[in-house]
Design an enzyme around this catalytic site. Structure first.
Site, short mmCIF file in Angstrom:
data_model
loop_
_atom_site.label_atom_id
_atom_site.label_comp_id
_atom_site.label_asym_id
_atom_site.label_seq_id
_atom_site.Cartn_x
_atom_site.Cartn_y
_atom_site.Cartn_z
N TYR A 31 54.13 -30.42 41.47
CA TYR A 31 55.38 -31.13 41.14
C TYR A 31 56.00 -31.73 42.41
O TYR A 31 56.36 -32.91 42.45
CB TYR A 31 56.35 -30.17 40.45
CG TYR A 31 57.63 -30.83 39.99
CD1 TYR A 31 57.65 -31.66 38.87
CD2 TYR A 31 58.82 -30.64 40.68
CE1 TYR A 31 58.83 -32.28 38.45
CE2 TYR A 31 60.00 -31.25 40.27
CZ TYR A 31 60.00 -32.06 39.15
OH TYR A 31 61.17 -32.67 38.74
N SER A 70 63.63 -36.05 42.70
CA SER A 70 64.06 -34.65 42.59
C SER A 70 64.38 -34.21 44.01
O SER A 70 63.84 -34.79 44.97
CB SER A 70 62.91 -33.79 42.04
OG SER A 70 63.21 -32.42 42.18
N ASP A 114 52.92 -44.02 26.89
CA ASP A 114 52.51 -42.97 27.83
C ASP A 114 52.49 -43.60 29.21
O ASP A 114 51.61 -44.42 29.51
CB ASP A 114 51.13 -42.43 27.45
CG ASP A 114 50.63 -41.37 28.42
OD1 ASP A 114 51.28 -41.15 29.47
OD2 ASP A 114 49.58 -40.77 28.14
N VAL A 115 53.46 -43.24 30.06
CA VAL A 115 53.58 -43.93 31.35
C VAL A 115 52.38 -43.68 32.27
O VAL A 115 52.18 -44.41 33.24
CB VAL A 115 54.90 -43.55 32.08
CG1 VAL A 115 56.12 -43.96 31.28
CG2 VAL A 115 54.93 -42.06 32.44
N LYS A 165 56.59 -35.73 43.36
CA LYS A 165 57.90 -36.33 43.61
C LYS A 165 57.96 -36.92 45.02
O LYS A 165 58.62 -37.94 45.25
CB LYS A 165 59.01 -35.29 43.39
CG LYS A 165 59.17 -34.89 41.92
CD LYS A 165 59.61 -36.07 41.06
CE LYS A 165 59.80 -35.72 39.61
NZ LYS A 165 60.29 -36.86 38.80
N THR A 197 68.75 -29.70 31.01
CA THR A 197 67.93 -30.42 30.03
C THR A 197 66.84 -29.43 29.62
O THR A 197 66.79 -28.31 30.13
CB THR A 197 67.24 -31.63 30.68
OG1 THR A 197 66.32 -31.14 31.67
CG2 THR A 197 68.22 -32.59 31.33
#
Ligand SMILES: NC(=O)c1ccc[n+]([C@@H]2O[C@H](COP(=O)([O-])OP(=O)(O)OC[C@H]3O[C@@H](n4cnc5c(N)ncnc54)[C@H](O)[C@@H]3O)[C@@H](O)[C@H]2O)c1
Length: 254
Positions: free
Chosen positions: A152, A139, A60-61, A156, A187
């Site tokens: 999000y 992104s 789990d990063v 990023k 994806t």
């Protein structure tokens, strides 16, 4: 050949862009450490089909002890990576007034703290081993505002500045740190976001190359930073079919 013994560690390697990166770096002569919170068996099988050696570890990063543990295990069982690609990430799509602190914290933990922890522990080993290359998957949301994606986009943006800062800080140890910023790609994550609705039509109309990204498109840019970019650090390459460049698109029928 010494080249064939290099190791690349790839997070988020269980599927999607991380898997594409693992396959591309295998073609470039790396053995691959596959790190993900889920099993990477399918990716490992695809690598084995190519005759490429891999190693995997559930990681789990966002969790410091998990990241510290995986690097010790990797060092003992597989070797020290000379390339590290941070592709693990999560997405959330909520208007700001419906974004909970839990959502904000979770997105920041995976997408910003994750690359920080991975870069910290990975570069510690690279430094002792004479250098390496790190690529953070960003992104176009690192530099553009997307409605309903405050957490999000912020995560990023943080990863972009982490990339630049570490490029400066680690250059003296012969470690390059660059970013690849995908546009919307096919994806699980991209598919969840797009569906068939008006956002997809709008986005595609602003993508001059006229199609969604594929894992291989993104992986090619990662391979460039890992292999060929000997005097490039602190850069971000947006692999987005031209979305970021577009002001006024060519409209159909005009
Ligand atoms: N697909 C797109 O359209 C797109 C666009 C821009 C950026 N990105 C970025 O590319 C990266 C890869 O995205 P994708 O499209 O392959 O997504 P995906 O959802 O298909 O795959 C993400 C992978 O990350 C893993 N992961 C998630 N949280 C983790 C954690 N805490 N620890 C370890 N692994 C974890 C998942 O298990 C999964 O295997 C992400 O950083 C994403 O933000 C994707």
């Amino acid at each position: 050949m010494a080249e064939e013994k290099r190791i690349a560690a790839v997070t988020g390697a269980g599927q999607g862009l991380g898997r594409g990166v693992a396959l591309r770096l295998a073609d470039a002569g790396y053995r691959i450490a596959l790190l993900d919170r889920q099993s990477c068996d399918e990716t490992a099988k695809l690598l084995a089909d190519k005759g490429v050696d891999s190693w995997q570890h559930v990681t789990d990063v966002s969790d410091e002890s998990s990241v510290v543990t995986v690097f010790s295990a990797m060092e003992n069982e597989f070797g020290v990576p000379s390339a590290l690609v941070n592709a693990a990430g999560i997405f959330a799509d909520h208007p700001v007034h419906e974004t909970s602190v839990d959502t904000w914290d979770r997105i920041m933990a995976v997408n910003a703290r994750g690359p920080f922890l991975m870069c910290r522990e990975g570069s510690r080993r690279m430094k002792e081993n004479g250098g390496g290359s790190i690529v953070n998957i960003l992104s176009n949301a690192a530099v553009q505002g997307f409605a309903n994606e405050s957490a999000y986009c912020a995560s990023k943006g943080a990863a972009l500045l982490l990339t630049r800062t570490l490029a400066v800080e680690l250059a003296g140890h012969n470690i390059t740190v660059n970013g690849v910023g995908p546009g919307t790609s096919e994806t699980a994550m991209g598919g969840d976001y797009l569906g068939e609705g008006p956002i997809a039509a709008h986005e595609l109309s602003r993508t001059p190359l006229g199609r969604w990204g594929q894992p291989a498109d993104i992986a090619e840019a990662v391979a460039f930073f890992c292999n060929q970019a000997t005097w490039v650090t602190g850069q971000a390459l947006y692999v987005d079919g031209g979305f970021l460049a577009t002001g006024l698109p060519t409209l159909k029928g005009m």
